[in-house]
Motif scaffolding. Structure first.
Motif, PDB file in Angstrom:
ATOM      1  N   ARG A  53      -1.527   9.354  -2.465  1.00  0.00           N
ATOM      2  CA  ARG A  53      -2.573  10.178  -2.116  1.00  0.00           C
ATOM      3  C   ARG A  53      -2.245  11.096  -0.732  1.00  0.00           C
ATOM      4  NH1 ARG A  53      -6.570   5.298  -0.645  1.00  0.00           N
ATOM      5  NH2 ARG A  53      -7.127   6.755   0.684  1.00  0.00           N
ATOM      6  N   LEU A  54      -1.448  10.629   0.020  1.00  0.00           N
ATOM      7  CA  LEU A  54      -1.373  11.598   1.207  1.00  0.00           C
ATOM      8  C   LEU A  54      -0.179  12.346   1.441  1.00  0.00           C
ATOM      9  CD1 LEU A  54      -2.398   8.752   3.549  1.00  0.00           C
ATOM     10  CD2 LEU A  54      -3.964  10.337   2.544  1.00  0.00           C
ATOM     11  N   ALA A  55       0.842  12.122   0.497  1.00  0.00           N
ATOM     12  CA  ALA A  55       2.175  12.690   0.908  1.00  0.00           C
ATOM     13  C   ALA A  55       2.578  13.782   0.085  1.00  0.00           C
ATOM     14  CB  ALA A  55       3.402  11.648   0.900  1.00  0.00           C
TER      15      ALA A  55
ATOM     16  N   CYS B  90       0.847  -1.421   0.047  1.00  0.00           N
ATOM     17  CA  CYS B  90       0.038  -0.028   0.107  1.00  0.00           C
ATOM     18  C   CYS B  90       0.866   1.353  -0.139  1.00  0.00           C
ATOM     19  CB  CYS B  90      -0.908   0.030   1.185  1.00  0.00           C
ATOM     20  SG  CYS B  90      -1.851  -1.371   1.303  1.00  0.00           S
TER      21      CYS B  90
ATOM     22  N   GLU C  32       0.438   3.607  -3.034  1.00  0.00           N
ATOM     23  CA  GLU C  32      -0.561   4.384  -3.317  1.00  0.00           C
ATOM     24  C   GLU C  32      -1.001   5.419  -2.380  1.00  0.00           C
ATOM     25  OE1 GLU C  32      -4.312   1.826  -3.021  1.00  0.00           O
ATOM     26  OE2 GLU C  32      -5.434   3.442  -2.415  1.00  0.00           O
ATOM     27  N   LEU C  33      -0.495   5.146  -1.307  1.00  0.00           N
ATOM     28  CA  LEU C  33      -0.857   6.060  -0.078  1.00  0.00           C
ATOM     29  C   LEU C  33       0.135   7.387   0.007  1.00  0.00           C
ATOM     30  CD1 LEU C  33      -1.613   3.626   2.894  1.00  0.00           C
ATOM     31  CD2 LEU C  33      -3.232   5.182   2.043  1.00  0.00           C
ATOM     32  N   ARG C  34       1.418   6.894  -0.654  1.00  0.00           N
ATOM     33  CA  ARG C  34       2.019   7.962  -0.736  1.00  0.00           C
ATOM     34  C   ARG C  34       1.727   9.048  -1.948  1.00  0.00           C
ATOM     35  NH1 ARG C  34       7.408   4.196  -0.369  1.00  0.00           N
ATOM     36  NH2 ARG C  34       7.909   4.754   1.676  1.00  0.00           N
TER      37      ARG C  34
END
Ligand code: MN
Length: 250
Positions: A248-250, A241, A244-246
């Motif tokens: 979206r969030l970073a 994950c 994907e999370l980088r």
């Protein structure tokens, strides 16, 4: 050479004595175990009250200590106070009942092996996969075999083994399977009842959900009557994950 043995079922659990006896041919076995059952205490350690140690007589050879701490406390007390040298191996068990799938995170047995692994010592947890088990012989003999192998060849750094042995006579056990952690979830976990004074109380219960198994898991191996050996690490990161999370969030 010293082997540190602990459990979460308490110092007087028959599985602990069976493990002590099984390993006593390999070196000096020192038992450090909780003074009462501590199943499902997970990786808890004791920070806000004193820990005490008392010597006890167990039927097998070697020294045994009981503590008022958790399984992980026992590993710390053993390694940092009771033993003169770093143990060659830490073994936790033989637990009464399976430690499969997500149950690993609740398990005091597996957490004791995690604690040892954090402290840089090879470790494994071993359980008989039934709460009705009477005979610890097959699991004890496998523990001895595995301990011998690990003492000789070590384990990958930061990796412990979680072993589950089906509750079967030795001749009926299938070949050893090296597995992944599977799924083990529960349905209807909480029962609400009324006490004699009419006030509610709660009891955690629940049935294991029958779920499709992806194959190659600890759950599958035990259902097939095979001894399951799962390599486990404490890094719980969901690697797949990260990207994907980088994004979206970073
Ligand atoms: Mn237990």
């Amino acid at each position: 050479m010293t082997i540190l043995v602990t459990n979460d079922d308490g110092i007087y659990a028959p599985g602990l004595a069976a493990l002590q006896r099984a390993l006593s041919g390999l070196g000096e076995v020192v038992v450090v175990a909780p003074d009462r059952p501590r199943s499902a205490t997970g990786h808890a350690i004791t920070l806000h009250k004193p820990l005490r140690i008392n010597t006890v007589e167990l039927p097998g050879d070697g020294t045994a200590y009981m503590t008022n701490g958790t399984p992980s406390d026992c590993v710390v007390l053993g390694m940092m106070d009771l033993l003169d040298e770093q143990p060659a191996l830490v073994v936790a068990g033989i637990n009464l009942g399976p430690n499969l799938g997500e149950d690993l995170t609740y398990s005091g047995t597996v957490s004791a092996a995690m604690e040892a692994s954090l402290m840089g010592v090879p470790a494994f947890a071993i359980s008989v996969a039934s709460y009705e088990a009477q005979d610890y012989g097959p699991a004890a003999r496998y523990a001895e075999r595995l301990a011998r192998e690990i003492i000789e060849s070590g384990l990958p750094p930061g990796t412990l083994l979680n072993v589950n042995v089906p509750d079967l006579p030795e001749g009926k056990l299938g070949p050893v399977a090296v597995t992944r952690q599977g799924r083990r979830r529960y349905e209807g976990r909480l029962e609400r009842r009324l006490d004699p004074r009419g006030r509610p109380y709660f009891w955690l219960a629940g049935e294991v959900l029958e779920e499709a198994d992806p194959g190659g898991t600890d759950v599958e191996a035990v259902n097939q009557g095979r001894i399951s050996v799962t390599p486990v690490r404490l890094d719980l990161t969901a690697d797949d994950c990260l990207d994907e999370l980088r994004a979206r969030l970073a």
